[in-house]
Design a protein around this motif. Structure first.
Motif, PDB file in Angstrom:
ATOM      1  N   ASP A  74      10.306   8.496   5.624  1.00 28.58           N
ATOM      2  CA  ASP A  74       8.880   8.715   5.436  1.00 28.58           C
ATOM      3  C   ASP A  74       8.058   8.120   6.581  1.00 28.58           C
ATOM      4  O   ASP A  74       8.183   6.932   6.886  1.00 28.58           O
TER       5      ASP A  74
ATOM      6  N   ALA B  86       5.150   7.380   6.492  1.00 26.94           N
ATOM      7  CA  ALA B  86       4.237   6.397   5.908  1.00 26.94           C
ATOM      8  C   ALA B  86       4.771   4.964   6.065  1.00 26.94           C
ATOM      9  O   ALA B  86       3.994   4.021   6.066  1.00 26.94           O
ATOM     10  N   ILE B  87       6.085   4.820   6.247  1.00 25.55           N
ATOM     11  CA  ILE B  87       6.645   3.474   6.421  1.00 25.55           C
ATOM     12  C   ILE B  87       6.098   2.863   7.701  1.00 25.55           C
ATOM     13  O   ILE B  87       5.571   1.749   7.720  1.00 25.55           O
TER      14      ILE B  87
ATOM     15  N   THR C 196       2.301   2.320   7.461  1.00 25.58           N
ATOM     16  CA  THR C 196       1.962   1.172   6.616  1.00 25.58           C
ATOM     17  C   THR C 196       2.218  -0.132   7.356  1.00 25.58           C
ATOM     18  O   THR C 196       1.385  -1.037   7.359  1.00 25.58           O
ATOM     19  N   ALA C 197       3.374  -0.210   8.026  1.00 21.08           N
ATOM     20  CA  ALA C 197       3.706  -1.426   8.769  1.00 21.08           C
ATOM     21  C   ALA C 197       2.669  -1.690   9.857  1.00 21.08           C
ATOM     22  O   ALA C 197       2.149  -2.801   9.983  1.00 21.08           O
TER      23      ALA C 197
ATOM     24  N   THR D 154      -0.447  -0.531  10.151  1.00 22.62           N
ATOM     25  CA  THR D 154      -1.809  -0.783   9.685  1.00 22.62           C
ATOM     26  C   THR D 154      -1.928  -2.177   9.074  1.00 22.62           C
ATOM     27  O   THR D 154      -3.004  -2.766   9.055  1.00 22.62           O
ATOM     28  N   LEU D 155      -0.798  -2.733   8.606  1.00 18.76           N
ATOM     29  CA  LEU D 155      -0.837  -4.090   8.054  1.00 18.76           C
ATOM     30  C   LEU D 155      -0.670  -5.144   9.146  1.00 18.76           C
ATOM     31  O   LEU D 155      -0.573  -6.327   8.864  1.00 18.76           O
ATOM     32  N   GLY D 156      -0.594  -4.685  10.396  1.00 23.89           N
ATOM     33  CA  GLY D 156      -0.617  -5.628  11.511  1.00 23.89           C
ATOM     34  C   GLY D 156       0.720  -5.922  12.152  1.00 23.89           C
ATOM     35  O   GLY D 156       0.827  -6.825  12.981  1.00 23.89           O
ATOM     36  N   ALA D 157       1.756  -5.168  11.786  1.00 29.57           N
ATOM     37  CA  ALA D 157       3.064  -5.414  12.386  1.00 29.57           C
ATOM     38  C   ALA D 157       3.077  -4.945  13.839  1.00 29.57           C
ATOM     39  O   ALA D 157       2.454  -3.941  14.184  1.00 29.57           O
TER      40      ALA D 157
ATOM     41  N   LYS E 263       8.542  -5.010  15.066  1.00 29.36           N
ATOM     42  CA  LYS E 263       8.612  -5.381  13.648  1.00 29.36           C
ATOM     43  C   LYS E 263       8.553  -4.119  12.768  1.00 29.36           C
ATOM     44  O   LYS E 263       9.300  -3.983  11.796  1.00 29.36           O
TER      45      LYS E 263
ATOM     46  N   MET F 264      -8.981  -2.027  10.903  1.00 33.41           N
ATOM     47  CA  MET F 264      -8.930  -1.158   9.726  1.00 33.41           C
ATOM     48  C   MET F 264      -7.573  -1.305   9.048  1.00 33.41           C
ATOM     49  O   MET F 264      -6.562  -1.457   9.714  1.00 33.41           O
ATOM     50  N   VAL F 265      -7.574  -1.219   7.738  1.00 30.59           N
ATOM     51  CA  VAL F 265      -6.295  -1.036   7.056  1.00 30.59           C
ATOM     52  C   VAL F 265      -6.377   0.273   6.294  1.00 30.59           C
ATOM     53  O   VAL F 265      -7.324   0.516   5.557  1.00 30.59           O
ATOM     54  N   TYR F 266      -5.404   1.134   6.543  1.00 25.29           N
ATOM     55  CA  TYR F 266      -5.381   2.460   5.930  1.00 25.29           C
ATOM     56  C   TYR F 266      -4.462   2.479   4.717  1.00 25.29           C
ATOM     57  O   TYR F 266      -3.332   1.989   4.790  1.00 25.29           O
TER      58      TYR F 266
ATOM     59  N   HIS G  44      -2.508   4.948   2.161  1.00 25.56           N
ATOM     60  CA  HIS G  44      -2.096   6.337   1.995  1.00 25.56           C
ATOM     61  C   HIS G  44      -2.492   6.897   0.637  1.00 25.56           C
ATOM     62  O   HIS G  44      -2.617   6.164  -0.340  1.00 25.56           O
TER      63      HIS G  44
ATOM     64  N   TYR H  25       3.092   3.901   0.318  1.00 25.73           N
ATOM     65  CA  TYR H  25       4.526   3.657   0.455  1.00 25.73           C
ATOM     66  C   TYR H  25       4.806   2.207   0.057  1.00 25.73           C
ATOM     67  O   TYR H  25       4.200   1.283   0.578  1.00 25.73           O
TER      68      TYR H  25
ATOM     69  N   TYR I  56       3.811  -8.839   3.196  1.00 30.15           N
ATOM     70  CA  TYR I  56       4.216  -8.181   4.446  1.00 30.15           C
ATOM     71  C   TYR I  56       3.274  -8.436   5.628  1.00 30.15           C
ATOM     72  O   TYR I  56       3.694  -8.855   6.698  1.00 30.15           O
ATOM     73  N   GLY I  57       1.981  -8.187   5.401  1.00 27.78           N
ATOM     74  CA  GLY I  57       1.021  -8.300   6.498  1.00 27.78           C
ATOM     75  C   GLY I  57       0.904  -9.726   7.036  1.00 27.78           C
ATOM     76  O   GLY I  57       0.731  -9.932   8.232  1.00 27.78           O
TER      77      GLY I  57
ATOM     78  N   ARG J 279      -2.108  -5.616  -1.094  1.00 26.95           N
ATOM     79  CA  ARG J 279      -1.371  -5.765   0.162  1.00 26.95           C
ATOM     80  C   ARG J 279      -2.305  -5.582   1.362  1.00 26.95           C
ATOM     81  O   ARG J 279      -2.107  -6.171   2.425  1.00 26.95           O
ATOM     82  N   ALA J 280      -3.323  -4.727   1.173  1.00 34.34           N
ATOM     83  CA  ALA J 280      -4.296  -4.499   2.247  1.00 34.34           C
ATOM     84  C   ALA J 280      -5.329  -5.617   2.296  1.00 34.34           C
ATOM     85  O   ALA J 280      -5.690  -6.108   3.362  1.00 34.34           O
TER      86      ALA J 280
ATOM     87  N   VAL K 135      -4.686  -9.083   4.246  1.00 39.14           N
ATOM     88  CA  VAL K 135      -4.807  -9.243   5.703  1.00 39.14           C
ATOM     89  C   VAL K 135      -6.274  -9.282   6.144  1.00 39.14           C
ATOM     90  O   VAL K 135      -6.570  -9.407   7.331  1.00 39.14           O
TER      91      VAL K 135
END
Ligand SMILES: Nc1ncnc2c1ncn2[C@@H]1O[C@H](COP(=O)(O)OP(=O)(O)OP(=O)(O)O)[C@@H](O)[C@H]1O
Ligand SMILES: [Mg+2]
Lengths: 232, 240
Positions: A127, A129-130, A133-134, A136-139, A143, B81-83, B85, B89, B101-102, B149-150, B153
């Motif tokens: 996907d 989206a993995i 998502t990683a 957008t969360l700052g990875a 990473k 920005m944090v998107y 979906h 996921y 995670y973040g 989760r968003a 951060v």
């Protein structure tokens, strides 16, 4: 019939009695093939990831090249490695022909396209989206890459197992570049080929059983990985 | 790093179809913007461009009166920005690890991660889900874990892609409530949704995406009150 029965009985005695000759050959096989897999896996996974997620020129051509190399005959790899390592070859000075190192090199070449192509398929179908998502969360990109690989781990595991199954049972290349030297480069498939041609079936059957058992075990591993894959 | 971000001349092309061709669009701190539009009008595409996850063919991104080339805009957008979906996921691990995670990705010290994750989970009233595998949660639970989760951060803008689509009433309400609390805490939010009335009470601006461009829709206060009493109130009664 009597002969086969007798040979199988001897084979079991050899195996279960812990015949050192047999287990030495098994040890050589595992040592060579595990080394080959170990050396190529990191680069293969990285390349597979770049092929699946990258956007660079020549990507498509590279992908189909690796898929083509999946079906490369072991003897052709053997021949190529032989030519390079033979005394008059470009790498002849290294004196590697008929050594375990030569066998490792041959098996690396055989395993590489398998791991790349199969891992690429696994990552390609994972996907998007993995990654998003990683990120957008700052990875960082590395990473995020490891996260994608972790999520696709069963598919990647299947790729490595498939490559290992191929090279541990491969005879053509090991025979040519290893030379089937006792205590040194004689592994399971080359030993089976030799013993059979000498009409000595017991050792051949014993080693064949080891390979069969291994194939069974690897298949079990694979199907459990596939099961996990489908559950996800 | 709070500040408006302006997008000018955003163009996105798929094949020979110009999907987006937006003249100008600004997101301001503290505001809640709703973008609606038909299926396939390009809402997801626009939101991903805004979050720096998708490269447009053209775009001028301006922050603090400085226009950034896409490479710089992309990393600025990714950090501001944090998107979320349309269908979030969930990483194949516990809810705790998903929320962490973040923080872990940005190398926050371990003890602090632990504390913050618990705090956020309690804030979202999700602490009972903490050890569960996030992949096995229901759609509504996933959406709320994704929001948590968003939030953790602490982005400047939260970009929510159809946060309440395909949910039952209870989940919709719980998700709405979280978004509302985020907004009242001062979080800047961009929402895409078909469900204009559902969000009527919390939005400051409403844009309609049509033929690739954004059209501002007037949200009169009268209309807003009417909608809120007609839709939100009976809904709240049912949810509780
Ligand atoms: N990678 C792509 N390649 C080609 N076309 C695409 C691609 N991604 C999206 N599209 C097309 O762009 C259009 C807009 O897609 P998008 O997902 O942005 O719409 P949407 O407004 O979010 O729709 P929905 O309300 O169904 O979520 C669709 O027609 C879609 O088929
Ligand atoms: Mg969409």
């Amino acid at each position: 019939m009597q002969d086969i029965y007798q040979a199988t009985k001897e084979a079991l005695i050899l195996l279960l009695g812990g015949d050192p000759g047999i287990w030495e050959i098994v040890g050589i096989s595992f040592s060579v093939s595990l080394q080959a897999i170990l050396y190529i896996t990191p680069l293969s996974l990285l390349l597979a990831f770049l092929l699946a997620f990258g956007n660079f020129r020549g990507r498509r051509i590279l992908i189909s090249t690796f898929h083509t190399f999946l079906a490369i005959p072991a003897v052709v790899v053997g021949l190529t490695v032989y030519i390079f390592l033979s005394r008059n070859g470009p790498l002849g000075d290294l004196g590697l022909l008929f050594s375990q190192t030569a066998m490792v090199i041959g098996q690396m070449i055989l395993a590489f396209p398998i791991v790349v192509a199969m891992s690429h398929s696994a990552l390609q179908s994972s996907d998007r989206a993995i990654w998003e998502t990683a990120k957008t969360l700052g990875a960082s990109s590395p990473k995020a890459m490891f996260t994608v690989m972790y999520e696709a781990r069963f598919g990647l595991f299947a790729a490595v197992i498939a490559a290992f199954s191929r090279i541990i049972a491969e005879v053509g290349c090991s025979m040519m570049v290893g030379g089937n030297i006792l205590h040194h480069t004689r592994n399971i498939p080359t030993a089976i080929a030799l013993e059979t041609s000498k009409g000595e079936f017991a050792q051949g059957i014993a080693l064949g059983l080891v390979l069969l058992f291994l194939a069974l075990a690897l298949n079990l591993l694979l199907s459990s990985a596939r099961y996990r894959l489908e559950m996800a | 790093m709070q500040g408006s971000v302006r997008f000018d001349n955003v163009e996105k092309v798929y094949g020979d179809r110009v999907l987006l061709s937006i003249d100008t669009f600004t997101v301001n701190p503290g505001q809640c913007i709703l973008i609606s539009g038909d299926n396939g009008s390009g809402k997801t595409t626009l939101l991903k461009i805004m979050s720096g996850l998708l490269k447009p063919e053209k775009a001028t991104v301006t922050k603090n009166d400085v226009s950034l080339p896409w490479v710089k805009a992309k990393s600025m957008l990714q950090s501001e920005m944090v998107y979320l979906h349309q269908t979030p996921y969930m990483f194949d691990t516990s809810v705790f690890n998903n929320v962490a995670y973040g923080l872990r990705a940005t190398k926050v010290p371990k003890a602090q991660v632990e504390e913050k994750v618990w705090q956020c989970l309690r804030w979202a009233r999700l602490d009972h889900l903490t050890p569960r595998n996030a992949k096995l949660l229901s759609g509504g639970e996933r959406q709320r874990v994704a929001l948590t989760r968003a939030r953790i951060v602490n982005p400047s803008f939260l970009i929510l892609d159809e946060p309440t689509a395909n949910m039952d009433r209870g989940s919709r309400h719980q998700t709405y409530e979280l978004i509302q609390r985020l907004q009242s805490e001062g979080m800047s939010i961009v929402i895409s949704s078909h469900d204009v009335e559902f969000f009527a009470n919390i939005i400051d601006f409403h844009y309609f995406l049509e033929a690739g461009n954004l059209r501002k829709i007037d949200i009169g206060t009268k209309q807003r009150k009417h909608k809120s009493s007609a839709v939100v109130t009976p809904f709240q009664r049912k949810g509780r």
